[in-house]
Design an enzyme around this catalytic site. Structure first.
Site, short mmCIF file in Angstrom:
data_model
loop_
_atom_site.label_atom_id
_atom_site.label_comp_id
_atom_site.label_asym_id
_atom_site.label_seq_id
_atom_site.Cartn_x
_atom_site.Cartn_y
_atom_site.Cartn_z
N THR A 189 3.00 -0.65 8.79
CA THR A 189 3.83 -0.97 9.95
C THR A 189 2.95 -1.10 11.20
OG1 THR A 189 5.61 0.27 8.93
CG2 THR A 189 5.85 -0.24 11.26
N GLY A 198 -0.55 2.76 7.12
CA GLY A 198 -0.63 1.99 8.36
C GLY A 198 -0.15 0.55 8.25
N GLU A 227 -15.83 8.79 -13.70
CA GLU A 227 -16.27 7.50 -13.17
C GLU A 227 -17.79 7.38 -13.23
OE1 GLU A 227 -14.24 5.09 -12.64
OE2 GLU A 227 -12.45 6.33 -12.82
N GLY A 274 0.82 -1.20 0.00
CA GLY A 274 0.00 0.00 0.00
C GLY A 274 0.85 1.24 0.00
P1 ADP Z 1 3.28 2.79 6.62
O1 ADP Z 1 4.10 1.76 7.30
O2 ADP Z 1 2.16 2.21 5.80
O3 ADP Z 1 4.06 3.77 5.82
P2 ADP Z 1 2.78 3.60 9.30
O4 ADP Z 1 2.19 2.36 9.85
O5 ADP Z 1 4.20 3.84 9.58
O6 ADP Z 1 2.54 3.65 7.74
O7 ADP Z 1 1.87 4.82 9.77
C1 ADP Z 1 2.43 5.96 10.38
C2 ADP Z 1 1.50 6.49 11.46
O8 ADP Z 1 0.30 7.00 10.91
C3 ADP Z 1 1.06 5.42 12.43
O9 ADP Z 1 1.96 5.29 13.46
C4 ADP Z 1 -0.28 5.94 12.91
O10 ADP Z 1 -0.12 6.89 13.93
C5 ADP Z 1 -0.81 6.64 11.70
N1 ADP Z 1 -1.68 5.76 10.92
C6 ADP Z 1 -1.43 5.31 9.67
N2 ADP Z 1 -2.42 4.53 9.23
C7 ADP Z 1 -3.33 4.46 10.22
C8 ADP Z 1 -4.59 3.77 10.36
N3 ADP Z 1 -5.09 3.02 9.37
N4 ADP Z 1 -5.24 3.91 11.53
C9 ADP Z 1 -4.75 4.67 12.52
N5 ADP Z 1 -3.57 5.33 12.44
C10 ADP Z 1 -2.86 5.24 11.31
ZN ZN Z 2 -12.02 5.45 -17.07
MG MG Z 3 6.13 1.60 7.37
#
Ligand code: ADP
Ligand code: ZN
Ligand code: MG
Length: 637
Positions: A235, A233, A452, A228
């Protein structure tokens, strides 16, 4: 790290202490009472001393047993059979020997030539001894200094964040999260990605109740890849899996494998899996997999490439090597699945991919609720409204938004965070995101919505077209800005002419709607055009469905290409090529005209749907029926 450094310091101290104890117990009379020389001479003259051992710098002495004192010790039989087994230089052990120990004493040697005469006069048994100081010298001069040196050095190195020796380089830096109550992250901390959560929940179930799955003969999945855009989110979700599963969890980032020394990456991978196997069932999470999993074909010629390649190879070997019933589940995350080596995605490796997508309006509302729970909100803040105003924001943006809003409020020295603070924060976050090209501006969103909606309306009213399941203008991945999902009512093995034409008309509906409602067309239709043109070529040259070239097939002449797929794009005579071209043109124009006419007729429904999309971002099948009315076949064309 910290704890290990302390552990080694204590370890050294304990060893040194132990050595000193051993040494003192065996090789010195220390512990015996030390008396002054004059007192010693008094004892001798009073005939209270039984025996002495004279060493170069010390005299060890043994007093007569309390009962024997005052007796004349001259009795022959008594001296042949000593009253005690104590010798002057060896202290008896244990508590019951306490009285015995009382009799021992030491005196510091003095240069007193008359001592021997005095001892004789005092009827003391005496002998000399060369003190064996070899071990003590060894300990004092060599072992202790070196042990201290090592201890201090190791401590400093660990403080600097490196292992104490080069031997440790290959060790994995994976942080082991045991089933610790510290990790409080769970699924309810991750919002707006419900589908992804459902998929990984299965992994958690597998790990928490393996017996249930084994009884059914189900096998554990081996690798799950979270895919994604950044900040959605991934991680966080992986941490939540660990928090929920309550099994040991190893976390490592792809970049941790890549070090400046050749071979380190591969040996870290080996070490990580060796550790994991020992504590299975467990989860191994590799964040930013693309750092090691990049395609081996790409970027050749870079020096570090061989290193990355050997690390990747080792990972593949380990993934193939472990027995799925051993219960080691590999979890990984990446925001660039397209650069990953194809070998990683084969069955038996990361055979399950979970999309962690940008959140919809509802999802954003749920995420805002989580992050705003830590803030003190004013009455006028409506999180649902904030969610509506933040299309394209990912979880990380929303977390950032809440923080920025709180900062604005604190700058005002306000009591609570107000709507105005949120509004200012939205502008700031959008400003930052637009610079990075992550967010759609309002005009583009409007265009995507009409485009769309055009697909959907044409699909809805065209006979033979697959019914529309869902429309969304939440951007997906890098390419698609929005999408319209169509699914046939049931599995189809044969496609009718009407179904194929319907498909072509729906594909052109997007551009037709842009032209009709916005008076201008855009590059957004490129993908649709590619599909519709390929489709019409096939209709003409493979399926023989055009009026002018009815029942013609050009597949034979071309022959199957190397993928075993017919390529109908090169007819064999120039005249035939022209005819195909003309039919293609005609059918394309007809389909476009059909779509335009249909959309003109249903203009009000089209606009209603587009506006609904702009508000809600997603429209599903039921709402479509509500907005567009009964699905009657159009009389257009
Ligand atoms: P990615 O690893 O996909 O780049 P992270 O998990 O590091 O994203 O997200 C960074 C921060 O953003 C998280 O620590 C959280 O605070 C917030 N966050 C991201 N996605 C979500 C979600 N789906 N729900 C709640 N908080 C989120
Ligand atoms: Zn189209
Ligand atoms: Mg990450």
């Amino acid at each position: 790290m910290e704890r290990r450094a302390q552990f080694s310091i204590w370890y050294y101290i304990a060893v040194v202490g132990l050595l000193l104890t051993i040494q003192s117990a065996f090789f010195s009379g220390s512990g015996a009472r030390e008396v002054s020389y004059s007192e010693f001479l008094e004892h001798v003259t009073a005939k209270r001393v039984e025996a002495v051992v004279i060493a170069p710098d010390k005299i060890h002495g043994l007093l007569k047993p309390p009962g024997a004192q005052g007796h004349e010790a001259g009795d022959q039989s008594e001296s042949l059979d000593p009253p005690s087994k104590s010798t002057p230089w060896r202290l008896p052990w244990g508590t019951e020997a306490k009285a015995e120990r009382e009799r021992h004493f030491t005196v510091v040697q003095m240069d007193y030539p008359g001592l021997i005469a005095d001892l004789r006069a005092g009827e003391v048994e005496f002998r000399g001894r060369i003190e064996n100081n070899f071990l003590r010298n060894l300990l004092l001069n060599w072992v202790i200094p070196f042990a201290l040196l090592f201890a201090v050095w190791g401590f400093i190195m660990k403080r600097m964040g490196r292992g104490p020796s080069a031997l440790n380089l290959g060790r994995s830096k994976a942080v082991l999260h045991e089933v610790d109550p510290e990790n409080k992250t769970c699924f309810k901390d991750v919002a707006g990605v419900d589908e992804a959560i459902e998929e990984v929940r299965e992994v958690v179930d597998f790990l928490t109740a393996p017996a249930r799955f084994a009884a059914l003969g189900a096998k554990l999945p081996r690798g799950v890849l979270l895919v994604g855009p950044p900040g959605t989110g991934k991680t966080l979700l992986a941490k939540a899996v660990a928090g929920e599963a309550r099994v040991p969890f190893f976390r490592m980032s792809g970049s941790d494998f890549v070090e400046m020394f050749v071979g380190v990456g591969a040996s870290r991978v080996r070490d990580l899996f060796a550790q994991a196997k020992k504590v299975a069932p467990c989860i191994v999470f590799i964040d930013e997999l693309d750092a090691i999993g990049r395609s081996r074909a790409a970027g050749a010629g870079v020096m570090s490439n061989t290193e990355q390649e050997s690390t990747l190879n080792q990972l593949l070997v380990e993934m193939d090597g472990f027995d799925p019933s051993a219960g080691v589940i590999l979890l990984a995350a990446t925001n660039r699945p397209e650069v990953l080596d194809k070998a990683l995605l084969r069955p038996g490796r990361f055979d399950r991919q979970v999309l962690v997508d940008r959140p919809s309006r509802e999802g954003r509302h749920a995420i805002l609720k989580i992050h705003a729970a830590k803030l003190k909100l004013a009455e006028d803040v409506d999180l649902a409204e904030m969610a509506a105003q933040t299309p394209g924001f990912v979880g990380a943006d929303l977390a950032n938004l809440c923080n920025e809003a709180a900062l604005f409020a604190s700058r005002r020295h306000a009591e609570a965070v107000t709507k105005k603070d949120f509004q200012d924060a939205i502008e700031r976050v959008i400003g930052g995101a637009e610079k990075k090209g992550k967010m759609l501006n309002p005009e583009d969103r409007r265009r995507v919505a009409y485009h769309e909606a055009g697909h959907a309306v044409v699909g809805y009213f065209t006979p033979g077209a697959d019914p529309v399941q869902k429309i969304s203008i939440v951007p997906r991945g890098q390419a698609a800005l929005g999408y319209t999902l169509q699914a046939p009512a049931e599995d189809q093995y044969l496609l009718s002419e009407q179904a194929l034409l319907g498909r072509a008309r729906v594909l052109l509906g997007g551009r037709a709607a842009e032209q009709l409602c916005l008076g201008d067309i855009s590059t957004g239709a490129a993908d649709d055009l590619e599909k519709v043109n390929r489709l019409l070529r096939q209709v003409i040259t493979v399926y023989g469905m055009s009026d002018a070239l009815k029942n013609l097939s050009l597949v034979e002449q071309q022959g199957p290409n190397f993928l075993g797929q017919a390529s109908p794009l090169a007819p064999h005579s120039p005249r035939l090529a022209e005819a195909v071209e003309a039919e293609h043109r005609r059918m394309l124009d007809e389909a476009y005209a059909y779509s335009t006419e249909l959309l003109t007729k249903h203009r009000s429904e089209l606009e209603a749907l587009a506006e609904e999309l702009l508000r809600e971002e997603k429209v599903d099948r039921e709402d479509l029926g509500r907005l567009l009315g009964p699905r009657v076949a159009s009389s257009a064309a």
